[in-house]
Motif scaffolding. Structure first.
Motif, PDB file in Angstrom:
ATOM      1  N   VAL A  15       5.205 -15.244 -22.815  1.00 16.92           N
ATOM      2  CA  VAL A  15       6.133 -14.782 -23.374  1.00 16.92           C
ATOM      3  C   VAL A  15       7.987 -15.615 -23.292  1.00 16.92           C
ATOM      4  O   VAL A  15       8.533 -16.225 -22.298  1.00 16.92           O
ATOM      5  CB  VAL A  15       7.084 -13.439 -22.717  1.00 16.92           C
ATOM      6  CG1 VAL A  15       8.195 -13.163 -24.175  1.00 16.92           C
ATOM      7  CG2 VAL A  15       6.071 -12.460 -23.311  1.00 16.92           C
ATOM      8  N   THR A  16       7.682 -16.767 -24.463  1.00 15.55           N
ATOM      9  CA  THR A  16       8.581 -17.825 -24.564  1.00 15.55           C
ATOM     10  C   THR A  16       9.914 -17.717 -25.535  1.00 15.55           C
ATOM     11  O   THR A  16       9.908 -17.022 -26.167  1.00 15.55           O
ATOM     12  CB  THR A  16       7.897 -19.255 -25.314  1.00 15.55           C
ATOM     13  OG1 THR A  16       6.824 -19.291 -24.852  1.00 15.55           O
ATOM     14  CG2 THR A  16       8.207 -20.155 -25.800  1.00 15.55           C
ATOM     15  N   GLY A  17      10.878 -17.450 -24.869  1.00 13.61           N
ATOM     16  CA  GLY A  17      12.096 -17.454 -25.196  1.00 13.61           C
ATOM     17  C   GLY A  17      12.823 -18.807 -25.600  1.00 13.61           C
ATOM     18  O   GLY A  17      12.021 -19.584 -25.292  1.00 13.61           O
ATOM     19  N   ALA A  18      14.531 -19.041 -25.450  1.00 10.69           N
ATOM     20  CA  ALA A  18      14.781 -19.634 -26.359  1.00 10.69           C
ATOM     21  C   ALA A  18      14.432 -21.219 -24.883  1.00 10.69           C
ATOM     22  O   ALA A  18      14.538 -22.120 -25.182  1.00 10.69           O
ATOM     23  CB  ALA A  18      16.306 -19.671 -26.497  1.00 10.69           C
ATOM     24  N   VAL A  19      15.457 -20.594 -23.536  1.00 13.29           N
ATOM     25  CA  VAL A  19      15.409 -21.482 -22.034  1.00 13.29           C
ATOM     26  C   VAL A  19      14.715 -21.218 -21.301  1.00 13.29           C
ATOM     27  O   VAL A  19      13.803 -21.688 -21.052  1.00 13.29           O
ATOM     28  CB  VAL A  19      16.549 -21.087 -22.111  1.00 13.29           C
ATOM     29  CG1 VAL A  19      16.448 -22.177 -20.780  1.00 13.29           C
ATOM     30  CG2 VAL A  19      17.663 -21.621 -22.838  1.00 13.29           C
ATOM     31  N   ASN A  20      13.736 -19.766 -21.161  1.00 12.73           N
ATOM     32  CA  ASN A  20      12.950 -19.730 -19.947  1.00 12.73           C
ATOM     33  C   ASN A  20      11.794 -18.633 -20.765  1.00 12.73           C
ATOM     34  O   ASN A  20      12.345 -18.259 -21.982  1.00 12.73           O
ATOM     35  CB  ASN A  20      13.941 -18.301 -19.182  1.00 12.73           C
ATOM     36  CG  ASN A  20      14.626 -19.550 -18.291  1.00 12.73           C
ATOM     37  OD1 ASN A  20      14.777 -20.308 -17.727  1.00 12.73           O
ATOM     38  ND2 ASN A  20      16.399 -18.364 -17.966  1.00 12.73           N
ATOM     39  N   CYS A  21      11.108 -18.848 -19.849  1.00 14.42           N
ATOM     40  CA  CYS A  21       9.788 -17.924 -20.209  1.00 14.42           C
ATOM     41  C   CYS A  21       8.863 -17.157 -19.296  1.00 14.42           C
ATOM     42  O   CYS A  21       9.725 -17.132 -17.973  1.00 14.42           O
ATOM     43  CB  CYS A  21       8.172 -19.120 -20.579  1.00 14.42           C
ATOM     44  SG  CYS A  21       8.482 -20.586 -21.251  1.00 14.42           S
ATOM     45  N   GLU A  22       8.544 -16.070 -19.810  1.00 14.25           N
ATOM     46  CA  GLU A  22       7.827 -14.877 -19.052  1.00 14.25           C
ATOM     47  C   GLU A  22       6.334 -15.272 -18.475  1.00 14.25           C
ATOM     48  O   GLU A  22       5.636 -15.076 -19.019  1.00 14.25           O
ATOM     49  CB  GLU A  22       8.383 -13.871 -19.232  1.00 14.25           C
ATOM     50  CG  GLU A  22       7.578 -12.290 -18.278  1.00 14.25           C
ATOM     51  CD  GLU A  22       8.313 -10.774 -19.096  1.00 14.25           C
ATOM     52  OE1 GLU A  22       7.319 -10.174 -19.897  1.00 14.25           O
ATOM     53  OE2 GLU A  22       9.113 -10.601 -19.313  1.00 14.25           O
ATOM     54  N   VAL A  23       5.802 -15.943 -17.620  1.00 12.50           N
ATOM     55  CA  VAL A  23       4.525 -16.052 -17.751  1.00 12.50           C
ATOM     56  C   VAL A  23       4.066 -14.861 -16.545  1.00 12.50           C
ATOM     57  O   VAL A  23       4.837 -14.687 -15.047  1.00 12.50           O
ATOM     58  CB  VAL A  23       4.186 -17.658 -16.542  1.00 12.50           C
ATOM     59  CG1 VAL A  23       2.885 -17.443 -16.294  1.00 12.50           C
ATOM     60  CG2 VAL A  23       5.656 -18.416 -17.527  1.00 12.50           C
ATOM     61  N   THR A  24       2.582 -14.048 -16.988  1.00  9.56           N
ATOM     62  CA  THR A  24       1.892 -13.333 -16.050  1.00  9.56           C
ATOM     63  C   THR A  24       0.956 -13.329 -15.514  1.00  9.56           C
ATOM     64  O   THR A  24      -0.063 -13.929 -16.620  1.00  9.56           O
ATOM     65  CB  THR A  24       2.202 -12.019 -16.452  1.00  9.56           C
ATOM     66  OG1 THR A  24       3.503 -11.524 -17.522  1.00  9.56           O
ATOM     67  CG2 THR A  24       1.251 -11.230 -16.179  1.00  9.56           C
ATOM     68  N   LEU A  25       0.514 -13.849 -14.534  1.00 10.33           N
ATOM     69  CA  LEU A  25      -1.062 -14.149 -13.672  1.00 10.33           C
ATOM     70  C   LEU A  25      -1.264 -12.647 -13.230  1.00 10.33           C
ATOM     71  O   LEU A  25      -0.976 -12.253 -13.205  1.00 10.33           O
ATOM     72  CB  LEU A  25      -0.430 -14.799 -12.332  1.00 10.33           C
ATOM     73  CG  LEU A  25      -0.069 -16.617 -12.839  1.00 10.33           C
ATOM     74  CD1 LEU A  25       0.242 -17.556 -11.695  1.00 10.33           C
ATOM     75  CD2 LEU A  25      -0.634 -17.459 -13.597  1.00 10.33           C
ATOM     76  N   GLU A  26      -3.135 -12.977 -13.824  1.00 12.48           N
ATOM     77  CA  GLU A  26      -3.939 -11.474 -12.920  1.00 12.48           C
ATOM     78  C   GLU A  26      -4.439 -12.374 -11.874  1.00 12.48           C
ATOM     79  O   GLU A  26      -5.134 -13.365 -12.316  1.00 12.48           O
ATOM     80  CB  GLU A  26      -4.304 -11.674 -13.933  1.00 12.48           C
ATOM     81  CG  GLU A  26      -5.476 -10.543 -13.581  1.00 12.48           C
ATOM     82  CD  GLU A  26      -6.692  -9.769 -14.395  1.00 12.48           C
ATOM     83  OE1 GLU A  26      -6.610  -8.826 -14.083  1.00 12.48           O
ATOM     84  OE2 GLU A  26      -7.588 -10.709 -14.466  1.00 12.48           O
ATOM     85  N   ILE A  27      -3.785 -11.972 -10.928  1.00 15.53           N
ATOM     86  CA  ILE A  27      -4.914 -12.797  -8.970  1.00 15.53           C
ATOM     87  C   ILE A  27      -5.572 -11.574  -9.223  1.00 15.53           C
ATOM     88  O   ILE A  27      -6.527 -12.785  -8.832  1.00 15.53           O
ATOM     89  CB  ILE A  27      -3.605 -12.042  -8.510  1.00 15.53           C
ATOM     90  CG1 ILE A  27      -1.815 -13.067  -8.372  1.00 15.53           C
ATOM     91  CG2 ILE A  27      -4.259 -13.102  -7.000  1.00 15.53           C
ATOM     92  CD1 ILE A  27      -1.906 -14.292  -8.642  1.00 15.53           C
ATOM     93  N   VAL A  28      -5.729 -10.275  -8.998  1.00 13.06           N
ATOM     94  CA  VAL A  28      -7.260 -10.137  -9.566  1.00 13.06           C
ATOM     95  C   VAL A  28      -7.386  -9.364  -9.978  1.00 13.06           C
ATOM     96  O   VAL A  28      -6.164  -8.797 -10.201  1.00 13.06           O
ATOM     97  CB  VAL A  28      -7.924  -9.497  -7.796  1.00 13.06           C
ATOM     98  CG1 VAL A  28      -7.974 -10.330  -6.927  1.00 13.06           C
ATOM     99  CG2 VAL A  28      -6.387  -8.681  -7.301  1.00 13.06           C
ATOM    100  N   HIS A  29      -8.101  -8.719 -10.224  1.00  9.59           N
ATOM    101  CA  HIS A  29      -8.190  -7.242 -11.477  1.00  9.59           C
ATOM    102  C   HIS A  29      -7.443  -6.257 -11.272  1.00  9.59           C
ATOM    103  O   HIS A  29      -6.882  -5.556 -10.069  1.00  9.59           O
ATOM    104  CB  HIS A  29      -9.765  -6.794 -11.511  1.00  9.59           C
ATOM    105  CG  HIS A  29      -9.919  -5.441 -12.518  1.00  9.59           C
ATOM    106  ND1 HIS A  29     -10.312  -5.965 -13.770  1.00  9.59           N
ATOM    107  CD2 HIS A  29     -10.334  -4.384 -12.042  1.00  9.59           C
ATOM    108  CE1 HIS A  29     -10.100  -5.015 -14.651  1.00  9.59           C
ATOM    109  NE2 HIS A  29     -10.557  -4.136 -13.578  1.00  9.59           N
ATOM    110  N   LYS A  30      -6.875  -6.252 -12.620  1.00  5.96           N
ATOM    111  CA  LYS A  30      -5.286  -5.264 -12.491  1.00  5.96           C
ATOM    112  C   LYS A  30      -4.619  -5.789 -11.805  1.00  5.96           C
ATOM    113  O   LYS A  30      -3.665  -4.693 -11.320  1.00  5.96           O
ATOM    114  CB  LYS A  30      -5.979  -3.988 -12.236  1.00  5.96           C
ATOM    115  CG  LYS A  30      -7.330  -3.563 -13.997  1.00  5.96           C
ATOM    116  CD  LYS A  30      -7.352  -1.951 -13.711  1.00  5.96           C
ATOM    117  CE  LYS A  30      -8.026  -1.393 -14.618  1.00  5.96           C
ATOM    118  NZ  LYS A  30      -8.033  -0.422 -15.013  1.00  5.96           N
TER     119      LYS A  30
END
Length: 145
Positions: free
Chosen positions: A93-108
């Motif tokens: 999720v890209t913002g003006a300065v920062n982004c929210e990055v979500t990683l899936e490590i294992v299922h769910k």
């Protein structure tokens, strides 16, 4: 015995090369297979640095800044953190300065981090790509009501 169609590759190394690979695996807490896969995937992605080098043209007071491409060999990143979790980017999720990055490590099981937009661009983080969550913490607090 593994069959070629299963994707197995066998090759010879010197004792010194084996030691280098084993030490790298231990330091990075990754398997030989993970390291070799990463190296193979990186073969078609040359790392290039664009450097601006100011130069003064003869008989001119104007400076020009041509851009030169410099190929830089990749080096393994060493970090002091021992909590390194491999995952797949599920959402950016890209913002003006920062982004929210979500990683899936294992299922769910997902981890979300806020990082700068520049870091997202420099790392080339897009959905479906592999990435690592590197966790460094002095305290982990667990509570119960």
């Amino acid at each position: 015995m593994p069959r070629k169609e299963q994707g197995w590759i066998t090759f010879q190394t010197s004792e010194e090369e084996r030691k280098i690979l084993e030490e790298f695996c231990q330091d990075s807490q990754r398997t030989k297979t993970e390291i070799l896969r990463e190296l193979v995937r990186g073969l078609n992605k040359p790392q290039v640095l664009q450097a601006s080098i100011p130069t003064k043209q003869p008989h001119s007071e104007n400076y020009e800044t041509p851009v030169q491409e410099i190929s830089i060999p990749r080096k393994a990143l060493k970090v002091s953190s021992r909590n390194i979790l491999k995952g797949v980017v599920k959402k950016v999720v890209t913002g003006a300065v920062n982004c929210e990055v979500t990683l899936e490590i294992v299922h769910k099981v997902e981890l979300t981090s806020m990082i700068t937009r520049t870091s997202v661009e420099d790392l080339g983080l897009v959905e479906g790509e592999e990435a690592y969550a590197v966790i460094k913490s002095n305290d982990i607090v667990i509570a119960k009501e």
